[in-house]
Design an enzyme around this catalytic site. Sequence first.
Site, PDB file in Angstrom:
ATOM      1  N   ARG A   1       0.815  -1.220   0.000  1.00 41.58           N
ATOM      2  CA  ARG A   1       0.000   0.000   0.000  1.00 41.58           C
ATOM      3  C   ARG A   1       0.845   1.264   0.000  1.00 41.58           C
ATOM      4  O   ARG A   1       0.506   2.235  -0.681  1.00 41.58           O
ATOM      5  CB  ARG A   1      -0.983  -0.012   1.162  1.00 41.58           C
ATOM      6  CG  ARG A   1      -0.388   0.192   2.539  1.00 41.58           C
ATOM      7  CD  ARG A   1      -1.455   0.131   3.601  1.00 41.58           C
ATOM      8  NE  ARG A   1      -2.080  -1.192   3.618  1.00 41.58           N
ATOM      9  CZ  ARG A   1      -3.331  -1.425   3.991  1.00 41.58           C
ATOM     10  NH1 ARG A   1      -4.090  -0.434   4.357  1.00 41.58           N
ATOM     11  NH2 ARG A   1      -3.814  -2.646   3.992  1.00 41.58           N
ATOM     12  N   THR A   2       1.945   1.283   0.742  1.00 46.35           N
ATOM     13  CA  THR A   2       2.745   2.514   0.797  1.00 46.35           C
ATOM     14  C   THR A   2       3.412   2.792  -0.549  1.00 46.35           C
ATOM     15  O   THR A   2       3.402   3.917  -1.040  1.00 46.35           O
ATOM     16  CB  THR A   2       3.800   2.406   1.909  1.00 46.35           C
ATOM     17  OG1 THR A   2       3.145   2.193   3.156  1.00 46.35           O
ATOM     18  CG2 THR A   2       4.628   3.682   1.993  1.00 46.35           C
TER      19      THR A   2
ATOM     20  N   LYS B   1      22.585  -8.419  -4.611  1.00 44.58           N
ATOM     21  CA  LYS B   1      23.944  -8.924  -4.837  1.00 44.58           C
ATOM     22  C   LYS B   1      24.948  -8.270  -3.895  1.00 44.58           C
ATOM     23  O   LYS B   1      26.149  -8.482  -4.022  1.00 44.58           O
ATOM     24  CB  LYS B   1      24.366  -8.668  -6.284  1.00 44.58           C
ATOM     25  CG  LYS B   1      23.436  -9.310  -7.315  1.00 44.58           C
ATOM     26  CD  LYS B   1      23.835  -8.909  -8.725  1.00 44.58           C
ATOM     27  CE  LYS B   1      22.861  -9.484  -9.752  1.00 44.58           C
ATOM     28  NZ  LYS B   1      23.165  -9.018 -11.128  1.00 44.58           N
TER      29      LYS B   1
ATOM     30  N   ARG C   1      12.137   3.222   1.767  1.00 48.56           N
ATOM     31  CA  ARG C   1      11.742   2.387   2.921  1.00 48.56           C
ATOM     32  C   ARG C   1      12.901   1.440   3.188  1.00 48.56           C
ATOM     33  O   ARG C   1      13.432   0.810   2.256  1.00 48.56           O
ATOM     34  CB  ARG C   1      10.467   1.603   2.640  1.00 48.56           C
ATOM     35  CG  ARG C   1      10.219   0.509   3.684  1.00 48.56           C
ATOM     36  CD  ARG C   1       8.853  -0.094   3.595  1.00 48.56           C
ATOM     37  NE  ARG C   1       7.834   0.831   4.085  1.00 48.56           N
ATOM     38  CZ  ARG C   1       6.617   0.456   4.455  1.00 48.56           C
ATOM     39  NH1 ARG C   1       6.259  -0.808   4.406  1.00 48.56           N
ATOM     40  NH2 ARG C   1       5.753   1.349   4.879  1.00 48.56           N
TER      41      ARG C   1
ATOM     42  N   HIS D   1       7.557   6.881  10.337  1.00 51.42           N
ATOM     43  CA  HIS D   1       6.792   6.720   9.095  1.00 51.42           C
ATOM     44  C   HIS D   1       5.974   8.010   8.948  1.00 51.42           C
ATOM     45  O   HIS D   1       4.762   8.020   9.166  1.00 51.42           O
ATOM     46  CB  HIS D   1       5.889   5.494   9.194  1.00 51.42           C
ATOM     47  CG  HIS D   1       5.307   5.045   7.886  1.00 51.42           C
ATOM     48  ND1 HIS D   1       5.435   5.761   6.712  1.00 51.42           N
ATOM     49  CD2 HIS D   1       4.585   3.938   7.564  1.00 51.42           C
ATOM     50  CE1 HIS D   1       4.830   5.124   5.740  1.00 51.42           C
ATOM     51  NE2 HIS D   1       4.302   4.012   6.228  1.00 51.42           N
TER      52      HIS D   1
END
Length: 355
Positions: free
Chosen positions: A54-55, A82, A104, A134
Amino acid sequence: MRHLLSTADLDRAAAIRVLDTAAQMAATQGRQMKKLPTLRGRTVVNLFFEDSTRTRISFETAAKRLSADVINFSAKGSSLSKGESLKDTALTLQAMGADAIVIRHQASGAPHTLAHAGWTDAAVVNAGDGMHQHPTQALLDAFTIRRHLIGVPGNPDGVGHDLDGLHVAVVGDVLHSRVARSNVDLLHTLGARVTLVAPPTLLPVGVGPWPAEVSYRLDDVLAQGPDAVMMLRVQRERMSTAGGGFFPSPLEYTRLYGLDARRLAGLPDHAIVLHPGPMNRGLEISADAADSPRSVIVEQVANGVAVRMAVLYLLLAGDGDTGAPPATGAVPALTSTAGTTGTAGTAATTSGATA
């Protein structure tokens, strides 16, 4: 303000500017043509080191509604898997001309490092870092609360107002929640009284200095008649199986801290219920509460797009030098007391939470 890293960086005036701008953005989303030319030619990169649905989609939608070019960049399937470092990734994005990076990360402080290490000139937006912050979730929560509890006929969004005099109960897994930390800082800045409700095992060590009251008894807090009840997701993925000793059993947690039809019926008539999602139905919130007319959970998702449009607009075009404003009249530039760190924010130093 160059970046949005924490709600603790926003003073009252800056927070109200974001909310007022979000109200303008929300108004444009009721039109048949929702897209604005405001960020045409600008590039927004969604840099997600943690899984999110959703974010990420909300930020992507917000950027596209402002006509920005959007690049989605996830750790899985990229050079990050990697072993490429955050620095090298940032240098790559800088070379590609990113104007804003929405990040994020599972590590608290990663957005701050990206913003201040000198690796990129882009504006950095924290989309959730560890158990720290947040900020756009807290802003959309405040926007939703203001719209329902402050708005009046003629000013349904409560434009220009803060949340002074309101009482918000934040209930549940505060320990692992960056949403709780962000909301405590922002709601306090906007003048609301905040009460954290949780079992002692789900409260952070050092919660005492936070600008919030603390209670271990949900029924006692609900008896005070809060204006809004914000239920937090129990983040079982941060615990060992079966709760990991944070509470005896899911049934007992639900009995003591779950919002059900009985507790819902005891709230004042005007009170609303929020949840940042995704919900654990039957654990922290019952289906009766989640789907009741008092619930504004779905509306929170819609408001998230407007708030993120406002943040991107204010960071990238707040001076009005690119494209037209989103509504009649100039939109003020975002200012703040950047550089400060809130009490709640400093308590978190390790990775963990999701919205």
